[in-house]
Scaffold this motif. Structure first.
Motif, mmCIF file in Angstrom:
data_model
loop_
_atom_site.group_PDB
_atom_site.id
_atom_site.type_symbol
_atom_site.label_atom_id
_atom_site.label_comp_id
_atom_site.label_asym_id
_atom_site.label_seq_id
_atom_site.Cartn_x
_atom_site.Cartn_y
_atom_site.Cartn_z
ATOM 1 N N THR A 289 0.814 -1.214 0.000
ATOM 2 C CA THR A 289 0.000 0.000 0.000
ATOM 3 C C THR A 289 0.848 1.265 0.000
ATOM 4 O O THR A 289 0.322 2.356 -0.212
ATOM 5 C CB THR A 289 -0.914 0.017 1.241
ATOM 6 N N LYS A 290 2.153 1.153 0.232
ATOM 7 C CA LYS A 290 3.021 2.336 0.252
ATOM 8 C C LYS A 290 2.947 3.115 -1.056
ATOM 9 O O LYS A 290 3.027 4.339 -1.079
ATOM 10 C CB LYS A 290 4.471 1.925 0.519
ATOM 11 N N SER B 127 0.096 5.742 -1.220
ATOM 12 C CA SER B 127 -0.026 6.772 -0.176
ATOM 13 C C SER B 127 0.925 7.926 -0.427
ATOM 14 O O SER B 127 1.500 8.495 0.501
ATOM 15 C CB SER B 127 0.253 6.156 1.206
ATOM 16 N N GLN C 58 7.507 8.323 0.913
ATOM 17 C CA GLN C 58 6.977 7.105 1.535
ATOM 18 C C GLN C 58 7.676 5.844 1.068
ATOM 19 O O GLN C 58 7.418 4.754 1.598
ATOM 20 C CB GLN C 58 5.465 6.990 1.281
#
Length: 286
Positions: free
Chosen positions: A7-8, A11, A57
């Protein structure tokens, strides 16, 4: 998420979007240099990707993980495994599951349509564009991105003779009834090894026998009428060097290009596996 495995990647702050887009565009260039070719990313390319500026991120380990996931995907798809359920026991499940990707894409399209109806434009549109060709290929490698529907099927039959193994490759190209004629059809067969390297020179490929195609050949002059299916058949004979001492796996694939209603289109022939066995031959010792 299923494309990246983390999921990085989803984001990213707005200020980092251009950086992430540049990184993904470089990834696309390495993993899919043309709209119809997918290939592993080499260690040299991976090092270069990790050296690019990264959004806040992400770390180099995230880039390395995505490269590993992509390379696993290419290897599994070439072996004929497209979903986790198809993987043999013990296989690494860190790859892009085609069924899950298709489900995610449908959900994403619904969300995008909802946002558009509410007057919003996604801030990640540039990143989506960088991913588009890769995801479109993975979801349906036999349909061009414009959605023009021509379908391809490759069949391979093996004939074992006393001194040589022959393969009969039959390709069927269908033009949907609602389409306009296909013209300028060119078929290019490519035979690769398990590493994706071109090994066509290790095989003798006959001139194809054609059915339904007009124009006399499929090397640039072929054509196909709507609602019909053209068939081409080749005899493929491996040279002795293709399997000197043990059974050796290869894949027969390639590309089809044609013009439809003034648009040039390319469709991949998804690789089909063949196993070449060594030729029995006499060795004289003096």
């Amino acid at each position: 998420m299923d494309f990246y495995g983390s999921t990085k990647w989803l984001s990213c702050a707005n200020s980092d979007l251009p950086t992430e887009q540049t990184l993904l565009q470089a990834f696309v260039s390495d993993g899919q240099p043309t709209p119809i070719v997918q290939q592993p990313i080499t260690p040299t390319q991976a090092t270069a990707l990790e050296a690019l500026p990264l959004p806040a991120q992400l770390a180099t380990s995230d880039v390395a993980a995505l490269v590993t996931r992509w390379n696993n995907t290419v290897a599994d798809y070439n072996a004929g495994y497209f979903t986790t359920a198809q993987l043999p026991a013990g296989y690494d499940t860190n790859f892009i599951d085609l069924s899950q990707l298709s489900s995610d894409e449908a959900a994403a399209q619904t969300a995008s349509q909802t946002d558009a109806a509410n007057g919003y434009v996604g801030v990640g549109s540039g990143i989506a564009g960088a991913e588009e060709n890769l995801q479109a290929y993975l979801q349906n490698p036999q349909q061009d991105s414009a959605g023009i529907c021509a379908t391809v099927e490759m069949q391979l039959n093996q004939t074992v003779e006393l001194t040589r193994t022959n393969f009969q490759a039959t390709l069927n190209l269908s033009d949907s009834a609602q389409n306009v004629p296909l013209s300028g059809i060119t078929v290019n067969l490519v035979i690769t090894n398990t590493a994706g390297q071109n090994e066509t020179s290790l095989f003798v490929v006959s001139t194809p026998t054609l059915s339904t195609f007009s124009g006399g050949d499929i090397s640039g002059d072929g054509s196909l009428q709507p609602g019909t299916t053209g068939s081409a058949q080749w005899t493929i004979i491996p040279e002795r060097a293709a399997a000197l001492t043990s059974n050796t796996q290869y894949y027969v694939g390639g590309t089809i290009t044609y013009s439809q209603n003034g648009t040039q289109i390319s469709i991949p022939i998804y690789p089909t596996g063949i196993t070449v066995v060594p030729d029995p031959y006499l060795q004289f010792h003096y």
